[in-house]
Design a protein around this motif. Structure first.
Motif, PDB file in Angstrom:
ATOM      1  N   GLU A 192      29.483  -2.923   8.919  1.00 11.18           N
ATOM      2  CA  GLU A 192      28.191  -3.136   8.273  1.00 11.18           C
ATOM      3  C   GLU A 192      28.409  -3.820   6.922  1.00 11.18           C
ATOM      4  O   GLU A 192      29.411  -3.584   6.249  1.00 11.18           O
ATOM      5  CB  GLU A 192      27.404  -1.833   8.132  1.00 11.18           C
ATOM      6  CG  GLU A 192      27.891  -0.876   7.093  1.00 11.18           C
ATOM      7  CD  GLU A 192      27.071   0.409   7.032  1.00 11.18           C
ATOM      8  OE1 GLU A 192      26.075   0.568   7.741  1.00 11.18           O
ATOM      9  OE2 GLU A 192      27.462   1.277   6.245  1.00 11.18           O
ATOM     10  N   SER A 193      27.468  -4.655   6.560  1.00  6.31           N
ATOM     11  CA  SER A 193      27.561  -5.377   5.289  1.00  6.31           C
ATOM     12  C   SER A 193      27.182  -4.453   4.138  1.00  6.31           C
ATOM     13  O   SER A 193      26.630  -3.366   4.349  1.00  6.31           O
ATOM     14  CB  SER A 193      26.621  -6.589   5.307  1.00  6.31           C
ATOM     15  OG  SER A 193      25.271  -6.144   5.288  1.00  6.31           O
ATOM     16  N   GLU A 194      27.464  -4.876   2.923  1.00  6.42           N
ATOM     17  CA  GLU A 194      27.064  -4.108   1.737  1.00  6.42           C
ATOM     18  C   GLU A 194      25.552  -3.933   1.704  1.00  6.42           C
ATOM     19  O   GLU A 194      25.046  -2.868   1.354  1.00  6.42           O
ATOM     20  CB  GLU A 194      27.549  -4.805   0.462  1.00  6.42           C
ATOM     21  CG  GLU A 194      29.026  -4.638   0.194  1.00  6.42           C
ATOM     22  CD  GLU A 194      29.400  -3.177  -0.044  1.00  6.42           C
ATOM     23  OE1 GLU A 194      28.688  -2.472  -0.799  1.00  6.42           O
ATOM     24  OE2 GLU A 194      30.405  -2.741   0.528  1.00  6.42           O
ATOM     25  N   GLU A 195      24.828  -4.974   2.076  1.00  3.04           N
ATOM     26  CA  GLU A 195      23.366  -4.920   2.084  1.00  3.04           C
ATOM     27  C   GLU A 195      22.879  -3.908   3.129  1.00  3.04           C
ATOM     28  O   GLU A 195      21.962  -3.118   2.863  1.00  3.04           O
ATOM     29  CB  GLU A 195      22.801  -6.306   2.391  1.00  3.04           C
ATOM     30  CG  GLU A 195      21.300  -6.389   2.314  1.00  3.04           C
ATOM     31  CD  GLU A 195      20.811  -7.803   2.535  1.00  3.04           C
ATOM     32  OE1 GLU A 195      20.105  -8.020   3.533  1.00  3.04           O
ATOM     33  OE2 GLU A 195      21.144  -8.677   1.712  1.00  3.04           O
ATOM     34  N   GLU A 196      23.484  -3.912   4.307  1.00  4.85           N
ATOM     35  CA  GLU A 196      23.116  -2.952   5.356  1.00  4.85           C
ATOM     36  C   GLU A 196      23.444  -1.521   4.920  1.00  4.85           C
ATOM     37  O   GLU A 196      22.655  -0.599   5.131  1.00  4.85           O
ATOM     38  CB  GLU A 196      23.841  -3.273   6.663  1.00  4.85           C
ATOM     39  CG  GLU A 196      23.362  -4.556   7.326  1.00  4.85           C
ATOM     40  CD  GLU A 196      24.264  -5.009   8.444  1.00  4.85           C
ATOM     41  OE1 GLU A 196      23.738  -5.585   9.414  1.00  4.85           O
ATOM     42  OE2 GLU A 196      25.506  -4.799   8.356  1.00  4.85           O
ATOM     43  N   ARG A 197      24.616  -1.340   4.311  1.00  8.93           N
ATOM     44  CA  ARG A 197      25.016  -0.017   3.841  1.00  8.93           C
ATOM     45  C   ARG A 197      24.037   0.490   2.788  1.00  8.93           C
ATOM     46  O   ARG A 197      23.590   1.638   2.814  1.00  8.93           O
ATOM     47  CB  ARG A 197      26.430  -0.034   3.263  1.00  8.93           C
ATOM     48  CG  ARG A 197      26.906   1.360   2.802  1.00  8.93           C
ATOM     49  CD  ARG A 197      28.301   1.312   2.200  1.00  8.93           C
ATOM     50  NE  ARG A 197      28.394   0.479   1.021  1.00  8.93           N
ATOM     51  CZ  ARG A 197      27.974   0.839  -0.201  1.00  8.93           C
ATOM     52  NH1 ARG A 197      27.452   2.012  -0.401  1.00  8.93           N
ATOM     53  NH2 ARG A 197      28.092   0.013  -1.215  1.00  8.93           N
TER      54      ARG A 197
END
Length: 96
Positions: free
Chosen positions: A36-41
């Motif tokens: 998962e990306s930082e934005e998703e996290r």
């Protein structure tokens, strides 16, 4: 014939289903997704905070499930060997 497990009207097919039904939320909300990306996290953590704010008892349920899982898996996770077992094996090795 295999036995089926139901929690209310929901069939629990595996351990993850039991955990999700106990928590009332998807397990991925707390553990995240692989890659998962930082934005998703960040979005997932925001959602989790909102859910916890709406259901204060959820924190206790999540903690309880985490403790039970750790207790059940601790020997495998930590490769724990009791000191008595280790001492017994050491004495046998020395005697041989």
């Amino acid at each position: 014939m295999s036995m089926k497990s139901f929690i209310g009207a929901h069939e629990a097919l595996d351990d993850d289903d039991f955990i999700e039904l106990a928590l009332g939320t998807p397990l991925a909300l707390w553990l995240g997704e692989e890659n998962e990306s930082e934005e998703e996290r960040s979005a997932r953590e925001d959602a989790a905070r909102d859910i916890l704010a709406d259901d204060p008892g959820l924190f206790d349920r999540v903690s309880r499930v985490a403790v039970l899982a750790i207790e059940a898996q601790a020997p495998a996770l930590l490769n724990v060997v009791s000191l008595r077992s280790a001492a017994r094996r050491a004495r046998k090795a020395v005697a041989a």
